[in-house]
Write a protein that holds these residues in place. Structure first.
Motif, PDB file in Angstrom:
ATOM      1  N   LEU A   1      36.770  -0.613   6.354  1.00 13.88           N
ATOM      2  CA  LEU A   1      37.631   0.194   7.230  1.00 13.88           C
ATOM      3  C   LEU A   1      38.125   1.389   6.433  1.00 13.88           C
ATOM      4  O   LEU A   1      38.735   1.231   5.365  1.00 13.88           O
ATOM      5  CB  LEU A   1      38.831  -0.623   7.719  1.00 13.88           C
ATOM      6  CG  LEU A   1      39.935   0.164   8.443  1.00 13.88           C
ATOM      7  CD1 LEU A   1      39.402   0.771   9.742  1.00 13.88           C
ATOM      8  CD2 LEU A   1      41.140  -0.723   8.714  1.00 13.88           C
ATOM      9  N   VAL A   2      37.863   2.597   6.925  1.00 16.11           N
ATOM     10  CA  VAL A   2      38.385   3.820   6.321  1.00 16.11           C
ATOM     11  C   VAL A   2      39.565   4.294   7.152  1.00 16.11           C
ATOM     12  O   VAL A   2      39.469   4.394   8.384  1.00 16.11           O
ATOM     13  CB  VAL A   2      37.306   4.920   6.258  1.00 16.11           C
ATOM     14  CG1 VAL A   2      37.901   6.215   5.698  1.00 16.11           C
ATOM     15  CG2 VAL A   2      36.133   4.472   5.394  1.00 16.11           C
ATOM     16  N   LEU A   3      40.666   4.583   6.503  1.00 16.70           N
ATOM     17  CA  LEU A   3      41.870   5.064   7.172  1.00 16.70           C
ATOM     18  C   LEU A   3      42.117   6.512   6.758  1.00 16.70           C
ATOM     19  O   LEU A   3      42.296   6.804   5.574  1.00 16.70           O
ATOM     20  CB  LEU A   3      43.068   4.191   6.797  1.00 16.70           C
ATOM     21  CG  LEU A   3      42.950   2.710   7.207  1.00 16.70           C
ATOM     22  CD1 LEU A   3      44.087   1.897   6.616  1.00 16.70           C
ATOM     23  CD2 LEU A   3      42.928   2.584   8.729  1.00 16.70           C
ATOM     24  N   GLU A   4      42.097   7.410   7.726  1.00 10.89           N
ATOM     25  CA  GLU A   4      42.236   8.834   7.457  1.00 10.89           C
ATOM     26  C   GLU A   4      43.495   9.376   8.147  1.00 10.89           C
ATOM     27  O   GLU A   4      43.684   9.203   9.353  1.00 10.89           O
ATOM     28  CB  GLU A   4      40.994   9.581   7.952  1.00 10.89           C
ATOM     29  CG  GLU A   4      41.120  11.092   7.970  1.00 10.89           C
ATOM     30  CD  GLU A   4      41.534  11.684   6.631  1.00 10.89           C
ATOM     31  OE1 GLU A   4      42.440  12.545   6.618  1.00 10.89           O
ATOM     32  OE2 GLU A   4      40.957  11.287   5.597  1.00 10.89           O
ATOM     33  N   LYS A   5      44.322  10.028   7.372  1.00  7.96           N
ATOM     34  CA  LYS A   5      45.582  10.570   7.896  1.00  7.96           C
ATOM     35  C   LYS A   5      45.351  11.646   8.946  1.00  7.96           C
ATOM     36  O   LYS A   5      46.100  11.772   9.910  1.00  7.96           O
ATOM     37  CB  LYS A   5      46.402  11.140   6.740  1.00  7.96           C
ATOM     38  CG  LYS A   5      47.714  11.785   7.146  1.00  7.96           C
ATOM     39  CD  LYS A   5      48.437  12.345   5.926  1.00  7.96           C
ATOM     40  CE  LYS A   5      49.748  13.017   6.324  1.00  7.96           C
ATOM     41  NZ  LYS A   5      50.441  13.588   5.142  1.00  7.96           N
ATOM     42  N   TYR A   6      44.280  12.415   8.768  1.00 14.75           N
ATOM     43  CA  TYR A   6      44.034  13.547   9.658  1.00 14.75           C
ATOM     44  C   TYR A   6      43.142  13.114  10.812  1.00 14.75           C
ATOM     45  O   TYR A   6      42.925  11.923  11.047  1.00 14.75           O
ATOM     46  CB  TYR A   6      43.417  14.685   8.842  1.00 14.75           C
ATOM     47  CG  TYR A   6      43.875  16.046   9.307  1.00 14.75           C
ATOM     48  CD1 TYR A   6      45.185  16.272   9.708  1.00 14.75           C
ATOM     49  CD2 TYR A   6      42.989  17.106   9.331  1.00 14.75           C
ATOM     50  CE1 TYR A   6      45.600  17.517  10.123  1.00 14.75           C
ATOM     51  CE2 TYR A   6      43.395  18.362   9.743  1.00 14.75           C
ATOM     52  CZ  TYR A   6      44.698  18.558  10.150  1.00 14.75           C
ATOM     53  OH  TYR A   6      45.099  19.794  10.559  1.00 14.75           O
ATOM     54  N   VAL A   7      42.590  14.074  11.554  1.00 14.70           N
ATOM     55  CA  VAL A   7      41.807  13.740  12.739  1.00 14.70           C
ATOM     56  C   VAL A   7      40.316  13.954  12.568  1.00 14.70           C
ATOM     57  O   VAL A   7      39.537  13.696  13.479  1.00 14.70           O
ATOM     58  CB  VAL A   7      42.290  14.546  13.970  1.00 14.70           C
ATOM     59  CG1 VAL A   7      43.723  14.226  14.293  1.00 14.70           C
ATOM     60  CG2 VAL A   7      42.101  16.035  13.744  1.00 14.70           C
TER      61      VAL A   7
END
Length: 583
Positions: free
Chosen positions: A92-98
């Motif tokens: 799972l990659v969690l990215e703050k941006y969109v």
């Protein structure tokens, strides 16, 4: 090279629906996360100083368990994630941006597609073992169309020294020796040592230097190459150069060469980093991806999903969760929690240990790292659209400008790096326009405490000065040709890229002993790994991709997807820890 563009940029899809807001076209496009699909609808276009919001239905289930959670979707994080996914891990990659990419992302305004960071793409060729971006894409079934850059960079330096770094090595050497004929032998010997390093690296199958089974296997297969790299590991480019060269201006030119690689001079640039980059530009060349640099991260993200793993956007990780000293999960700013067997942080080590693990005792090796390295400065960046006729027809894509005084090389606003990606890919701008992306070093402290009005005025004042310098040195009439301009500061980089002080990686406090002090991927906290430009081997696209490959291999061994020897592991990690203390 095969010229197919197998990944697509969802913001450019011709079949997408769109509307206009503030002269920026907004589009709707599907994004898959595992077996779920939702729609992103930007409410304001992605811009350097403008936030992007999304609405999403579905997404990642809170209770899901993963083999690895990756915090951040920069190139290092995405390479680590995709390499693990193809080995069978659930990631799972969690990215703050969109959108993915971090400093290798993009934004679109008024018909322009701007690269957020550098447009100089190393590791993107079709040969050798150091084409790590190509390999990372291929691992998840992606291949991008690229455009070769015949000149890596055109230097414009004090005393009217002009040097073009041609793709062909012999042409570059011929040009450099024509400027310094009395140093021809020294030039050949220095760059010859760079080639020794590059050829050694290029002959090896690059995996984790923290994994002893791989390391010993490579040594027995390629002992000479491994010993060559071990010999150069504690050395710096400046020390090696001074063995062969005496001309102060030539040594200053090498400082500029290294500054592009590491934002520090040759004496503080590890020789291995210099050899890797200064030769790869001639071996595989610099190749620009059609559609812009942001397509690399998007392609990796799509490939990750194809492998059955997931990426969640607008997921702001605020804490790494520990259980009896082991990293077991993360907490988001909205309270959601996700758990995994391992956690990989693509944040800087300062953000990882100073913010995501706030309140936890700093591991000894991180204390040692912060004694040896400080945060490299951030940048003032200017994205411009200009009338195409202001540029001469034979203009190079990349330029480095330092007009009057070599001493200003590392000073804030002293040297200027300029990218003109539309020289290679005209589709990035409206017809009859070019993109100019200008960087110059700047510190966050220079921008803090200013009222909004003063902050904006200072941005315009410094940008005006920088543009004026380029107008005087390179492009007469530049200011009057500007049709679009947006200025970002270190505060912009900190806000949108979540980097402490807006930094782009570490730099040594003093003259270091090569790469000895650089930490690898493992950390003093069980289950927690770091990846990116504050890990070995440092800054730059090819370096962070290398970091991602190494991290994935080490994590895969730890979760049982690669062979592992606990006894050898323990011995090697102790040895590497001792070596770092020598720095």
């Amino acid at each position: 090279m095969e010229t197919r563009f197998l990944s697509s940029n969802p913001l450019k899809r011709s079949h997408s629906n769109g509307e206009r807001l503030n002269s920026s076209k907004l589009r709707y496009f599907p994004v898959s996360q595992g077996k779920k699909t939702f729609t992103l609808r930007p409410k304001s276009m992605l811009s350097v100083d403008g936030a992007v919001k999304i609405e999403a239905d579905g997404g990642v289930a809170k209770g899901s368990n993963y083999d690895a959670i990756v915090i951040g979707s920069g190139i290092g994080g995405l390479v680590a994630a995709t390499q693990l996914a193809v080995k069978g891990a659930k990631v799972l990659v969690l990215e703050k941006y969109v959108i993915p990419g971090g400093s290798s992302g993009y934004y679109q305004r008024d018909g322009y597609t701007f690269d957020v960071g550098s447009s100089v793409m190393f590791g993107f060729s079709d040969k050798g073992n150091l084409n790590l971006i190509t390999q990372a894409l291929a691992a998840v079934g992606r291949k991008m169309e690229v455009l070769p850059d015949p000149t890596t960079v055109h230097f414009h330096l004090p005393n009217n020294l002009s040097v073009q770094v041609h793709k062909e090595y012999n042409e570059f050497i011929e040009e450099l020796t024509s400027k310094f004929p009395h140093e021809k032998e020294g030039i050949l010997k220095f760059y010859g040592e760079c080639w020794k390093i590059f050829n050694s690296l290029n002959s090896l199958q690059l995996k984790s230097l923290e994994e002893p089974i791989y390391l010993f296997g490579q040594f027995f297969q390629k002992p000479l190459e491994c010993l060559t790299l071990a010999y150069y590991l504690p050395q710096n480019a400046g020390d090696v150069a001074r063995k062969y060269m005496k001309d102060p201006q030539l040594l200053s030119f090498l400082d500029a060469e290294c500054f592009i690689v590491s934002t520090v001079n040759a004496l503080r640039t590890p020789m291995i980093n210099a050899g890797m980059v200064l030769c790869d530009r001639h071996f595989g060349g610099i190749n620009y991806p059609v559609g812009g640099v942001g397509g690399i991260a998007e392609s990796l993200a799509e490939g990750l999903i194809d492998q059955g793993s997931e990426i969640l956007y607008r997921a702001n990780v605020t804490n790494i969760i520990l259980d009896q000293g082991k990293a077991v999960g993360v907490r988001l700013s909205d309270g959601r929690e996700f758990f995994a067997r391992t956690i990989i942080s693509n944040a800087t080590r300062w953000d990882t240990f100073g913010k995501l693990l706030k309140g936890e005792k700093l591991p000894k090796e991180e204390e040692n790292f912060q004694k040896v390295y400080v945060k490299a400065p951030s940048f003032l960046s200017i994205h411009m659209g200009v009338k195409a006729d202001v540029l001469p027809p034979d203009t190079d894509c990349h330029h480095f400008v330092l007009e009057d005084d070599w001493k200003r090389l590392e000073e804030p606003y002293g040297s200027i790096f300029l990218s003109i990606p539309t020289v290679l890919d005209s589709s990035l701008a409206p017809e009859g326009r070019h993109i100019l992306h200008i960087f110059t070093t700047s510190s966050l402290e220079d921008w803090e405490g200013l009222p909004p009005k003063d902050y904006e005025a200072k941005k315009e004042l410094i940008a005006e000065e920088i543009i004026g310098r380029l107008e005087k040195k390179l492009f007469p009439g530049l200011k009057s040709s500007i049709v679009f301009k947006e200025v970002g500061t270190p505060k912009t980089h900190r806000r949108f890229l979540a980097r402490d002080m807006g930094t782009y990686g570490p730099m040594p406090r003093e003259i270091p002993k090569g790469l000895l002090g650089m930490p690898f991927n493992t950390t003093g906290i069980d289950g927690l790994y770091c990846v990116g430009d504050s890990c070995f081997p440092g800054q730059g696209v090819i370096a962070v991709a290398f970091s991602g490959v190494m991290c994935a291999h080490r994590v895969a061994a730890d979760i049982g997807l690669e062979k592992k020897s606990p006894i050898l592991d323990s011995a090697l990690l102790r040895l590497l820890g001792w070596l770092r203390t020598l720095a």
